[in-house]
Design a protein around this motif. Structure first.
Motif, PDB file in Angstrom:
ATOM      1  N   GLN A 106      20.133  30.313  52.571  1.00  0.00           N
ATOM      2  CA  GLN A 106      18.712  30.490  52.290  1.00  0.00           C
ATOM      3  C   GLN A 106      18.275  29.821  50.995  1.00  0.00           C
ATOM      4  O   GLN A 106      17.077  29.670  50.755  1.00  0.00           O
ATOM      5  N   GLY A 107      19.221  29.422  50.180  1.00  0.00           N
ATOM      6  CA  GLY A 107      18.897  28.766  48.924  1.00  0.00           C
ATOM      7  C   GLY A 107      18.357  29.733  47.896  1.00  0.00           C
ATOM      8  O   GLY A 107      18.166  30.918  48.157  1.00  0.00           O
ATOM      9  N   VAL A 108      18.126  29.207  46.707  1.00  0.00           N
ATOM     10  CA  VAL A 108      17.524  30.003  45.633  1.00  0.00           C
ATOM     11  C   VAL A 108      16.363  29.237  45.031  1.00  0.00           C
ATOM     12  O   VAL A 108      16.415  28.016  44.861  1.00  0.00           O
ATOM     13  N   GLN A 109      15.318  29.963  44.721  1.00  0.00           N
ATOM     14  CA  GLN A 109      14.142  29.356  44.118  1.00  0.00           C
ATOM     15  C   GLN A 109      14.362  29.167  42.628  1.00  0.00           C
ATOM     16  O   GLN A 109      14.769  30.095  41.926  1.00  0.00           O
ATOM     17  N   VAL A 110      14.089  27.979  42.159  1.00  0.00           N
ATOM     18  CA  VAL A 110      14.059  27.683  40.732  1.00  0.00           C
ATOM     19  C   VAL A 110      12.644  27.255  40.393  1.00  0.00           C
ATOM     20  O   VAL A 110      12.127  26.292  40.969  1.00  0.00           O
ATOM     21  N   THR A 111      12.029  27.973  39.487  1.00  0.00           N
ATOM     22  CA  THR A 111      10.670  27.658  39.073  1.00  0.00           C
ATOM     23  C   THR A 111      10.649  27.430  37.574  1.00  0.00           C
ATOM     24  O   THR A 111      11.073  28.292  36.805  1.00  0.00           O
ATOM     25  N   VAL A 112      10.164  26.284  37.177  1.00  0.00           N
ATOM     26  CA  VAL A 112      10.103  25.919  35.766  1.00  0.00           C
ATOM     27  C   VAL A 112       8.640  25.808  35.362  1.00  0.00           C
ATOM     28  O   VAL A 112       7.890  25.014  35.933  1.00  0.00           O
ATOM     29  N   SER A 113       8.253  26.593  34.393  1.00  0.00           N
ATOM     30  CA  SER A 113       6.879  26.586  33.918  1.00  0.00           C
ATOM     31  C   SER A 113       6.714  25.598  32.778  1.00  0.00           C
ATOM     32  O   SER A 113       7.632  25.390  31.976  1.00  0.00           O
ATOM     33  N   SER A 114       5.533  25.020  32.704  1.00  0.00           N
ATOM     34  CA  SER A 114       5.245  24.044  31.657  1.00  0.00           C
ATOM     35  C   SER A 114       4.829  24.725  30.376  1.00  0.00           C
ATOM     36  O   SER A 114       4.295  25.838  30.380  1.00  0.00           O
TER      37      SER A 114
END
Length: 114
Positions: A106-114
């Motif tokens: 299912q993968g993993v979400q990586v979210t990078v904020s600016s």
């Protein structure tokens, strides 16, 4: 039955770090070239890093110098250390064999904020 279970995703600020882990079962892991893939919204899934049984590595230019892939054959695990994260790194990350693609986890979400 091959199982690929990723963990370690989450939120990070630009310039921050995350470490992803993947545990593999149901395949001859130690003999396979393993890789980390990612898929950003509206884009194709791409291979970003690969590692051979012996530890030889390769990276796409976009992550070279920032990401490090590693593996532990005894633990049947592969890791991705991500440093100096950028907003462009935001994606779902998956692990898999490079040459013998198994059913995707299912993968993993990586979210990078600016």
């Amino acid at each position: 039955q091959v199982q690929l279970v990723e963990s370690g995703g989450g939120l990070a600020q630009a310039g921050g770090s995350l470490r992803l882990s993947c545990v593999v079962s149901g395949m001859t892991f130690s003999f396979k070239v393993m890789g980390w893939y990612r898929q950003a919204p509206g884009k194709q899934r791409e291979l970003v890093a690969g590692i051979s049984r012996s530890g030889s590595t390769t990276y796409v230019d976009a992550v070279k110098g920032r990401f490090t892939i590693s593996r532990d054959n005894a633990k049947r695990m592969v890791y991705l250390q991500m440093n100096s994260l950028k907003s462009e790194d935001t994606a779902v990350y998956y692990c898999n064999s490079v040459t013998d693609i198994a059913t995707w986890g299912q993968g993993v979400q990586v979210t990078v904020s600016s």
